[in-house]
Design an enzyme around this catalytic site. Structure first.
Site, PDB file in Angstrom:
ATOM      1  N   ALA A   1      33.869  38.300  36.718  1.00 38.26           N
ATOM      2  CA  ALA A   1      32.855  37.514  37.418  1.00 38.26           C
ATOM      3  C   ALA A   1      31.625  37.372  36.538  1.00 38.26           C
ATOM      4  O   ALA A   1      31.177  38.350  35.926  1.00 38.26           O
ATOM      5  CB  ALA A   1      32.480  38.179  38.746  1.00 38.26           C
ATOM      6  N   GLU A   2      31.066  36.163  36.483  1.00 38.79           N
ATOM      7  CA  GLU A   2      29.950  35.891  35.581  1.00 38.79           C
ATOM      8  C   GLU A   2      28.691  36.684  35.913  1.00 38.79           C
ATOM      9  O   GLU A   2      27.793  36.808  35.084  1.00 38.79           O
ATOM     10  CB  GLU A   2      29.583  34.399  35.589  1.00 38.79           C
ATOM     11  CG  GLU A   2      30.688  33.457  35.158  1.00 38.79           C
ATOM     12  CD  GLU A   2      31.360  32.807  36.346  1.00 38.79           C
ATOM     13  OE1 GLU A   2      31.225  31.593  36.534  1.00 38.79           O
ATOM     14  OE2 GLU A   2      32.039  33.554  37.101  1.00 38.79           O
ATOM     15  N   ASN A   3      28.590  37.180  37.146  1.00 38.72           N
ATOM     16  CA  ASN A   3      27.399  37.956  37.494  1.00 38.72           C
ATOM     17  C   ASN A   3      27.499  39.406  37.011  1.00 38.72           C
ATOM     18  O   ASN A   3      26.564  40.184  37.218  1.00 38.72           O
ATOM     19  CB  ASN A   3      27.138  37.910  38.998  1.00 38.72           C
ATOM     20  CG  ASN A   3      28.306  38.422  39.821  1.00 38.72           C
ATOM     21  OD1 ASN A   3      29.455  38.229  39.456  1.00 38.72           O
ATOM     22  ND2 ASN A   3      28.028  39.068  40.944  1.00 38.72           N
ATOM     23  N   GLY A   4      28.602  39.774  36.336  1.00 40.68           N
ATOM     24  CA  GLY A   4      28.650  41.072  35.690  1.00 40.68           C
ATOM     25  C   GLY A   4      29.619  42.083  36.248  1.00 40.68           C
ATOM     26  O   GLY A   4      29.312  43.269  36.333  1.00 40.68           O
TER      27      GLY A   4
END
Length: 221
Positions: A50-53
């Site tokens: 996920a791009e949010n980490g």
């Protein structure tokens, strides 16, 4: 003839999950792609990114058991699997840009027969931004689009040429809709599978793009 909207979403996600193999690193976009994690066999070791980490998101949590501090890049609740890790967004995008993502599964507004992807803006409408779609579409080893075959006006979303601003050109490898599975090849857009109860004729009739139809096309029951 046809299946309900809710049923078709799950059928599309279930078929997409069949493209995921053991050991892969996979990114799921918002919408139908978020459902794919629910259909990956538990014996496969797959890490969802996920791009949010987060690296290692799991299936959607049961209703009532959501963790308000744990969500994917779209803000939807997720679970995590053993071995999951957290990091900042810069590291998350570094993973994408270095080409470590094996498969990206995205939604789309339009896809062309050449694999061009338009999924981030409709001119004149306010949107939060492109997000990670541009990097994911360009850097992932395989890009799969999951979407409805037609828009709300009944017009094909699989076109000869996209009319909306592109997210990335010639990046899509496979398209899965409630009607069919199509593969983008050097020769053109190939009809590989048809979702029952639809037929090949149904797919051709509802697709603006030119389709290559092999002598044998599988049917998904």
């Amino acid at each position: 003839m046809g299946v309900g909207v809710e049923d078709s979403r799950y059928r599309i996600a279930r078929r997409a999950a069949q493209e995921i193999q053991d050991g892969m690193l996979v990114n799921l976009g918002i919408g139908i792609p978020t459902l794919v994690a629910n259909y990956v066999p538990p014996e496969l070791q797959v890490f969802f990114h996920a791009e949010n980490g987060i690296l290692g998101t799991g299936p959607s949590p049961a209703k009532g058991s959501e963790d308000p501090a744990l969500c994917n890049a779209g803000g939807f609740p997720v679970t995590i699997v053993p071995g999951a890790s957290y990091f900042d967004s810069a590291t998350a995008f570094g993973i994408i840009r270095r080409g470590y993502v094996d498969i990206t599964i995205l939604g789309a507004l339009e896809v062309s027969q050449h694999g061009d992807l338009a999924n981030w803006i409709v001119p004149g409408k306010r949107v939060p931004g492109m997000g990670g779609a541009m990097e994911l579409a360009q850097k992932s080893r395989k890009v799969i689009v999951l979407m409805n075959h037609s828009n709300k006006q009944g017009e094909s979303k699989i076109l000869k040429q996209c009319s909306l601003p592109l997210t990335a050109p010639r990046c899509v490898d496979m398209i899965i809709t409630e009607l069919a599975v199509m593969e983008v090849t050097d020769e053109g857009l190939v009809l590989r599978e048809v979702m029952a109860p639809y037929t090949g004729e149904d797919v051709i009739r509802q697709t603006e793009a030119e389709l290559i139809v092999p002598s044998v096309v599988s049917t998904i029951q």
